[in-house]
Design an enzyme around this catalytic site. Structure first.
Site, short mmCIF file in Angstrom:
data_model
loop_
_atom_site.label_atom_id
_atom_site.label_comp_id
_atom_site.label_asym_id
_atom_site.label_seq_id
_atom_site.Cartn_x
_atom_site.Cartn_y
_atom_site.Cartn_z
N LYS A 115 0.82 -1.22 0.00
CA LYS A 115 0.00 0.00 0.00
C LYS A 115 0.85 1.27 0.00
O LYS A 115 0.43 2.28 -0.55
CB LYS A 115 -0.98 0.01 1.19
CG LYS A 115 -2.07 -1.04 1.02
CD LYS A 115 -3.32 -0.73 1.79
CE LYS A 115 -4.43 -1.69 1.38
NZ LYS A 115 -5.62 -1.59 2.18
N LYS A 198 -4.89 -9.88 -6.15
CA LYS A 198 -6.17 -10.13 -5.48
C LYS A 198 -7.21 -9.10 -5.89
O LYS A 198 -6.87 -7.95 -6.20
CB LYS A 198 -6.00 -10.20 -3.96
CG LYS A 198 -5.92 -8.89 -3.26
CD LYS A 198 -6.23 -9.04 -1.76
CE LYS A 198 -6.35 -7.64 -1.16
NZ LYS A 198 -7.16 -7.54 0.01
N LYS A 201 -10.76 -3.38 -3.59
CA LYS A 201 -11.58 -2.17 -3.76
C LYS A 201 -10.78 -1.07 -4.43
O LYS A 201 -11.33 -0.22 -5.11
CB LYS A 201 -12.01 -1.61 -2.41
CG LYS A 201 -12.89 -2.49 -1.59
CD LYS A 201 -13.39 -1.68 -0.39
CE LYS A 201 -13.65 -2.55 0.80
NZ LYS A 201 -12.47 -2.69 1.67
N1 AQP Z 1 -9.77 -10.69 -2.89
C1 AQP Z 1 -10.14 -11.15 -1.72
N2 AQP Z 1 -10.41 -12.47 -1.55
C2 AQP Z 1 -10.80 -12.98 -0.34
N3 AQP Z 1 -10.99 -12.20 0.76
C3 AQP Z 1 -10.75 -10.87 0.63
N4 AQP Z 1 -10.83 -9.85 1.50
C4 AQP Z 1 -10.49 -8.69 0.88
N5 AQP Z 1 -10.17 -8.94 -0.39
C5 AQP Z 1 -10.32 -10.29 -0.59
C6 AQP Z 1 -11.26 -9.98 2.89
O1 AQP Z 1 -12.31 -9.06 3.11
C7 AQP Z 1 -12.22 -8.60 4.45
C8 AQP Z 1 -12.30 -7.10 4.50
O2 AQP Z 1 -11.22 -6.52 3.85
P1 AQP Z 1 -10.98 -4.96 4.01
O3 AQP Z 1 -12.01 -4.21 3.29
O4 AQP Z 1 -10.86 -4.58 5.41
O5 AQP Z 1 -9.58 -4.69 3.47
P2 AQP Z 1 -8.74 -5.24 2.36
O6 AQP Z 1 -8.30 -6.62 2.61
O7 AQP Z 1 -7.65 -4.25 2.24
O8 AQP Z 1 -9.73 -5.22 1.12
P3 AQP Z 1 -9.48 -4.62 -0.25
O9 AQP Z 1 -10.63 -4.81 -1.12
O10 AQP Z 1 -8.18 -5.10 -0.81
O11 AQP Z 1 -9.39 -3.08 0.04
P4 AQP Z 1 -8.32 -2.08 -0.39
O12 AQP Z 1 -8.29 -2.15 -1.87
O13 AQP Z 1 -8.83 -0.79 0.14
O14 AQP Z 1 -7.04 -2.52 0.21
C9 AQP Z 1 -10.93 -9.14 5.05
O15 AQP Z 1 -11.25 -10.27 5.82
C10 AQP Z 1 -10.15 -9.57 3.84
O16 AQP Z 1 -9.30 -10.66 4.12
#
Ligand code: AQP
Length: 336
Positions: A115, A198, A201
């Protein structure tokens, strides 16, 4: 036998629309776990601001994510739903953990490296100590089980290290070792544009993810355009090796359909991707459309959403306050 009673904690960031990765990787387990556990589900707004968020958009996103929790099946009566910043104990315990965790531990965190990107000097300090706050989120409730996707495994290990070091440093058996619950056929859903990244968002391409609020046309378009390779689908799991995009689509289909990757391959193996893609689009629409409708209904009544969060925050505080007070005493602070 553990001296700690089972308690589930997890959270998602209000940084945009929830997507299929959040839904299959975490949310499905959240809903299942509330049937037989005490569950606390948090909208982690303090984590969200480790990267700049426009205040109005953040405010809206907190309500949107809350609506998504409820629409996906989290029951706000049975489970506790609240936004993190309303329970000050998270920040309070995080400070203590900032003093327990070691720089070397945080330096190994791959999410910070991803990040922060190339310009680490410009990253917020909050982004760096994010895992300490996450440990505080969990341990402020002495939570024992944490349903998350694969990507959070390293942060969970750090939370376990922090709990253990606190216990050792202060010669207590105060915090449990929280167990990650990384289960189900889609613990790591990959981008539809690149099977090695992965689904996320923050990916600049909306075509890379299926948002849980996407309409039928968008879902069908994104799946149709999903990257694949030139070969036919294999009939056995071993044939997916080295084919991340194929593996991802098969995994998503299996998870949404409540079946196994092998069963999907038995049905679609030997055929072209178009057959699987058409069936997957239909399945995704059938599963997500009712959730999107429910989210829209809930969003029409923001006062109701705010009441869910206020009630949840009060119930969360009632659990966290005595635990964090005790932690302050253990550290040696004067507590009145
Ligand atoms: N691609 C994924 N596959 C499986 N699980 C996922 N999680 C996120 N992406 C995947 C799980 O969703 C939960 C919440 O995640 P989060 O919103 O707190 O943060 P994150 O992991 O940082 O999600 P993003 O979408 O990748 O957000 P950004 O892009 O903002 O960093 C967690 O349990 C995570 O494991």
């Amino acid at each position: 036998m553990s001296i700690f009673s089972p308690r589930v904690f997890s959270g998602m960031q209000p940084t945009g629309n929830l997507h299929l990765g959040n839904y299959l990787g975490a949310m499905l387990n959240w809903v299942k776990m509330q049937e037989s556990n005490e569950c606390i589900y948090c909208v982690v707004d303090m984590h969200a601001i480790t990267l700049w968020q426009e205040p109005k958009a953040l405010h809206q996103a907190i309500r949107d994510v809350t609506a998504a929790y409820v629409a996906c099946g989290v029951d706000p009566k049975r489970s506790i739903i609240f936004n993190q910043s309303q329970v000050a104990e998270h920040a309070e315990l995080a400070w203590i953990f900032n003093c327990v965790a070691r720089l070397g531990w945080l330096n190994r965190m791959t999410q910070f490296k991803d990040k922060a990107g190339k310009d680490k000097e410009a990253a917020s300090v909050g982004l760096y100590v994010y895992p300490n706050l996450m440990a505080a989120d969990i341990l402020a409730y002495k939570a024992t089980h944490v349903p998350v996707g694969e990507d959070q495994k390293q942060h969970l290990e750090l939370a376990r290290d922090i709990a253990q070091k606190f216990n050792v440093d202060f010669e207590v058996e105060f915090f449990p070792q929280p167990e990650p619950m990384i289960t189900g056929p889609a613990t790591r859903v990959m981008s539809l544009r690149d099977g090695t990244k992965k689904m996320s968002k923050s990916d600049p391409s909306d075509l890379s993810r299926i948002n849980i609020t996407d309409g039928a046309d968008d879902i069908a378009k994104k799946i149709r355009k999903a990257k694949t390779d030139m070969d036919a689908l294999p009939s056995e799991i071993a044939g997916l090796k080295g084919r991340p995009e194929a593996e991802n689509l098969v995994g998503i289909y299996a998870a949404l359909g409540g079946t196994t990757a092998q069963a999907v391959l038995s049905q679609f193996g030997g055929g072209q991707f178009s057959g699987l893609k058409n069936a997957l689009a239909d399945l995704a629409v059938a599963k997500l459309a009712p959730i999107a409708d429910e989210i829209a209904k809930l969003k029409a009544d923001p006062a109701h959403i705010d009441a869910i969060l206020a009630d949840g925050a009060q119930r969360a505080r009632a659990i966290a306050a005595p635990i964090v007070k005790e932690a302050r005493k253990i550290v040696g602070f004067v507590v009145s």
